[in-house]
Design an enzyme around this catalytic site. Structure first.
Site, PDB file in Angstrom:
ATOM      1  N   GLU A 131      -3.085   7.742  -5.742  1.00 20.35           N
ATOM      2  CA  GLU A 131      -3.761   6.702  -6.221  1.00 20.35           C
ATOM      3  C   GLU A 131      -5.072   7.768  -7.368  1.00 20.35           C
ATOM      4  O   GLU A 131      -6.135   7.547  -6.856  1.00 20.35           O
ATOM      5  CB  GLU A 131      -3.905   5.451  -6.148  1.00 20.35           C
ATOM      6  CG  GLU A 131      -2.650   4.845  -5.452  1.00 20.35           C
ATOM      7  CD  GLU A 131      -2.867   3.342  -5.128  1.00 20.35           C
ATOM      8  OE1 GLU A 131      -4.040   3.055  -6.132  1.00 20.35           O
ATOM      9  OE2 GLU A 131      -2.092   2.862  -4.782  1.00 20.35           O
ATOM     10  N   HIS A 133      -1.063   0.171  -9.659  1.00 16.92           N
ATOM     11  CA  HIS A 133      -1.707  -1.349  -8.812  1.00 16.92           C
ATOM     12  C   HIS A 133      -2.308  -1.901  -9.544  1.00 16.92           C
ATOM     13  O   HIS A 133      -3.537  -1.958  -8.959  1.00 16.92           O
ATOM     14  CB  HIS A 133      -2.694   0.342  -7.693  1.00 16.92           C
ATOM     15  CG  HIS A 133      -2.938  -0.043  -6.363  1.00 16.92           C
ATOM     16  ND1 HIS A 133      -3.470  -0.032  -5.114  1.00 16.92           N
ATOM     17  CD2 HIS A 133      -3.370  -1.731  -5.549  1.00 16.92           C
ATOM     18  CE1 HIS A 133      -3.707  -0.589  -4.371  1.00 16.92           C
ATOM     19  NE2 HIS A 133      -3.258  -1.677  -4.877  1.00 16.92           N
ATOM     20  N   ARG A 179       1.094  -0.796   0.295  1.00 18.27           N
ATOM     21  CA  ARG A 179       0.329   0.101  -0.294  1.00 18.27           C
ATOM     22  C   ARG A 179       1.213   1.345  -0.180  1.00 18.27           C
ATOM     23  O   ARG A 179       1.907   1.170   1.080  1.00 18.27           O
ATOM     24  CB  ARG A 179      -0.608   0.039   1.243  1.00 18.27           C
ATOM     25  CG  ARG A 179      -1.787  -0.876   1.185  1.00 18.27           C
ATOM     26  CD  ARG A 179      -3.084  -0.340   0.159  1.00 18.27           C
ATOM     27  NE  ARG A 179      -4.212  -1.100   0.200  1.00 18.27           N
ATOM     28  CZ  ARG A 179      -4.580  -1.670  -0.416  1.00 18.27           C
ATOM     29  NH1 ARG A 179      -3.822  -2.552  -1.251  1.00 18.27           N
ATOM     30  NH2 ARG A 179      -5.375  -2.894  -0.184  1.00 18.27           N
TER      31      ARG A 179
HETATM   32  P1  NAD Z   1      -1.582 -11.038   5.080  1.00 22.29           P
HETATM   33  O1  NAD Z   1      -2.744 -10.710   5.977  1.00 22.29           O
HETATM   34  O2  NAD Z   1      -2.377 -12.225   4.581  1.00 22.29           O
HETATM   35  O3  NAD Z   1       0.088 -10.830   5.504  1.00 22.29           O
HETATM   36  C1  NAD Z   1       0.230  -9.757   6.124  1.00 22.29           C
HETATM   37  C2  NAD Z   1       1.111 -10.337   7.124  1.00 22.29           C
HETATM   38  O4  NAD Z   1       1.641  -9.035   7.129  1.00 22.29           O
HETATM   39  C3  NAD Z   1       1.002 -10.804   8.034  1.00 22.29           C
HETATM   40  O5  NAD Z   1       1.987 -11.900   7.863  1.00 22.29           O
HETATM   41  C4  NAD Z   1       1.519 -10.300   9.746  1.00 22.29           C
HETATM   42  O6  NAD Z   1       1.805 -10.883  10.287  1.00 22.29           O
HETATM   43  C5  NAD Z   1       2.506  -9.310   9.061  1.00 22.29           C
HETATM   44  N1  NAD Z   1       2.556  -7.902   9.471  1.00 22.29           N
HETATM   45  C6  NAD Z   1       1.920  -7.075   9.846  1.00 22.29           C
HETATM   46  N2  NAD Z   1       2.574  -6.217   9.974  1.00 22.29           N
HETATM   47  C7  NAD Z   1       3.566  -6.332   9.956  1.00 22.29           C
HETATM   48  C8  NAD Z   1       5.219  -5.831  10.325  1.00 22.29           C
HETATM   49  N3  NAD Z   1       4.430  -4.708  11.332  1.00 22.29           N
HETATM   50  N4  NAD Z   1       6.033  -6.122  10.056  1.00 22.29           N
HETATM   51  C9  NAD Z   1       6.224  -7.422   9.431  1.00 22.29           C
HETATM   52  N5  NAD Z   1       5.245  -8.520   9.283  1.00 22.29           N
HETATM   53  C10 NAD Z   1       4.084  -7.778   9.500  1.00 22.29           C
HETATM   54  O7  NAD Z   1      -2.271 -10.740   3.658  1.00 22.29           O
HETATM   55  P2  NAD Z   1      -1.892 -10.184   1.992  1.00 22.29           P
HETATM   56  O8  NAD Z   1      -3.107 -10.986   1.866  1.00 22.29           O
HETATM   57  O9  NAD Z   1      -0.147 -11.287   2.361  1.00 22.29           O
HETATM   58  O10 NAD Z   1      -1.292  -9.213   1.721  1.00 22.29           O
HETATM   59  C11 NAD Z   1      -0.658  -8.076   1.799  1.00 22.29           C
HETATM   60  C12 NAD Z   1      -0.511  -6.926   1.710  1.00 22.29           C
HETATM   61  O11 NAD Z   1      -0.717  -7.069   0.055  1.00 22.29           O
HETATM   62  C13 NAD Z   1      -2.458  -6.377   2.085  1.00 22.29           C
HETATM   63  O12 NAD Z   1      -2.822  -5.868   2.761  1.00 22.29           O
HETATM   64  C14 NAD Z   1      -2.436  -5.307   1.019  1.00 22.29           C
HETATM   65  O13 NAD Z   1      -2.396  -3.928   1.787  1.00 22.29           O
HETATM   66  C15 NAD Z   1      -1.298  -5.601   0.085  1.00 22.29           C
HETATM   67  N6  NAD Z   1      -2.476  -6.152  -1.227  1.00 22.29           N
HETATM   68  C16 NAD Z   1      -1.582  -5.550  -2.479  1.00 22.29           C
HETATM   69  C17 NAD Z   1      -2.503  -6.018  -3.638  1.00 22.29           C
HETATM   70  C18 NAD Z   1      -1.733  -4.576  -5.523  1.00 22.29           C
HETATM   71  O14 NAD Z   1      -2.927  -5.110  -6.153  1.00 22.29           O
HETATM   72  N7  NAD Z   1      -0.560  -4.160  -4.730  1.00 22.29           N
HETATM   73  C19 NAD Z   1      -3.469  -6.688  -4.068  1.00 22.29           C
HETATM   74  C20 NAD Z   1      -3.797  -7.924  -2.923  1.00 22.29           C
HETATM   75  C21 NAD Z   1      -3.103  -7.325  -1.475  1.00 22.29           C
END
Ligand code: NAD
Length: 326
Positions: free
Chosen positions: A261, A280, A232
């Site tokens: 964005e 994105h 994000r």
């Molecule tokens: P998820 O919830 O499966 O994984 C997120 C991980 O981050 C978790 O394991 C959590 O423990 C960890 N985490 C939280 N705070 C942390 C910190 N301070 N330091 C280290 N680790 C930490 O989510 P996901 O499905 O893997 O998605 C991750 C992120 O990717 C989403 O929250 C979203 O913002 C982003 N995303 C982007 C797109 C895109 O199109 N670019 C698409 C989907 C998701």
């Protein structure tokens, strides 16, 4: 008939699934449309891409039974207000980790292989650019994954497939789980920044992850290293990143996400040559768009039947009260 408000473009398959029930009217609105307040009084469900779901919106929709987020991040949804009104928020779960992790690798390969720079050079008649030997290999390089959830794990597998050494920083995942997969566990990502060739961000946006990578962290990285943010905007501080890229603290960056964005065209990052950007679109493969649309539509249809997949409900405390409204 039930009414489903779809905010932003979703794959046609999801709209078809809703309409084919014969019991659902679908109203599609553009992202961030001001018309939303004209539609809420008789809306039973909202499918949302990036539009903010505010308390005002929730209050104006007395029949709302579900908000289905098209994706997994939900920082734009007022979850406190939704829970207060007993409305479940669902996410699409593990339907986009393949697309986003492939996109992460695509961005890393663009940086390593200079694909954007070389493409432009050849079009300008500069075939000799290849003699700069600026292209590099991912093999034997170290990737630091900050966040080891669905997308972080899928990226780890792919990076390992390229022969990379994988380091993982995620305070909510045990060392045992990480090491069992053959990766290196780090207790604090800051300790590993000076070792990493690629730093990839896969954490959700929360107050504690805003500006997670700022000047202090960028200064710890190698001059030859790259930072990739597909998570994000705002998790990597853009002002600090610009200075780091402009002054050569690090070699380059790739961003799929921005603080604003779409980014303003005068965003100074867009003037730099050592950055690769995308709109994105990490999750927007044909296949993934279809999976996300179908997952949202199915969540809505199930919600109308009183059924929820608890794994996909963010505010689980709303589940026992799911019949409280409408
Ligand atoms: P998820 O919830 O499966 O994984 C997120 C991980 O981050 C978790 O394991 C959590 O423990 C960890 N985490 C939280 N705070 C942390 C910190 N301070 N330091 C280290 N680790 C930490 O989510 P996901 O499905 O893997 O998605 C991750 C992120 O990717 C989403 O929250 C979203 O913002 C982003 N995303 C982007 C797109 C895109 O199109 N670019 C698409 C989907 C998701």
């Amino acid at each position: 008939m039930k009414k489903v408000l779809v905010l932003g473009k979703i794959h046609d398959s999801g709209i078809a699934l809703l309409r084919d029930t014969g019991e659902i009217v679908v109203k599609e609105l553009a992202e961030h449309s001001e018309d939303i307040f004209n539609e809420l009084s008789d809306t039973d469900a909202i499918i949302v891409r990036m539009t903010k779901i505010t308390r005002e919106i929730i209050e104006a929709a007395p029949h709302l039974k579900i908000v289905a987020r098209h994706g997994v991040g939900y920082e734009a949804v007022d979850i406190t207000a939704l829970s207060e009104f007993g409305v479940p928020l669902t996410i699409t779960g593990d339907v986009n980790s393949v697309a986003v992790s492939e996109h992460t690798l695509a961005l890393m390969l663009s940086l390593a292989k200079q694909t954007v720079v070389y493409d432009q050079a050849v079009r300008m008649g500069n075939f000799g650019i290849r003699d700069g030997f600026d292209s590099t290999e991912l093999s034997a390089k170290t990737i630091l994954l900050i966040g080891f959830g669905r997308i972080g794990k899928a990226t780890a597998v792919r990076a390992q497939g390229f022969g990379m050494r994988v380091m993982v920083a995620d305070p909510f995942v045990s060392r045992q789980n990480v090491e069992a997969e053959g990766y290196n566990y780090v207790t604090d990502f800051r300790y590993a920044l000076e070792e990493a060739d690629y730093v990839c961000i896969h954490v959700p946006k929360r107050p504690e992850t805003e500006n997670l990578i700022s000047a202090e962290e960028l200064k710890l990285m190698k001059e030859s290293a790259y930072v990739i943010n597909v998570s994000r905007g705002g998790i990597v501080n853009e002002a600090a990143l610009f200075i780091a890229l402009n002054e050569g603290w690090i070699a380059g960056a790739a961003l799929d996400v921005f603080e604003l964005e779409p980014p303003n065209l005068d965003n100074p990052l867009l003037k730099l040559k050592n950055i690769v950007v995308s709109p994105h679109c990490g999750a927007f493969t044909e296949e993934c768009a279809q999976r996300m649309a179908m997952a949202c539509a199915q969540a809505v249809v199930s919600a109308f039947e009183g059924n929820f997949d608890p794994q996909l409900v963010v505010n689980k405390e709303t589940l026992p009260d799911k019949s409280a409204r409408g």
